[in-house]
Design a protein around this motif. Structure first.
Motif: not given
Length: 62
Positions: A52-57, A26-36
């Motif tokens: 995606n892999n980090l979130l699944k882990e 699914q498509s999702l808009t995700l706001f991340l910090d500039d550092e990331i």
């Protein structure tokens, strides 16, 4: 553009079966910090796959 095309010598797309078995996403808009975002850009990672892999882990471990 032609009225008719001859596909009798056509070759089946070798990736077609893989496309059918891919997991649904699914498509999702995700706001991340500039550092990331900057870290992913600097390290040339495919950020969508990596995140995606980090979130699944994370889900597996919690």
């Amino acid at each position: 553009m032609r009225d008719n095309y001859d596909f009798s010598q056509g070759v089946k797309n070798p990736y077609f079966d893989r496309l059918k078995t891919r997991s649904k996403k699914q498509s999702l808009t995700l706001f991340l910090d500039d550092e990331i975002v900057n870290w992913y850009k600097e390290n040339e990672f495919s950020h969508q796959i990596e995140i995606n892999n980090l979130l699944k882990e994370y889900i597996k471990n919690h």
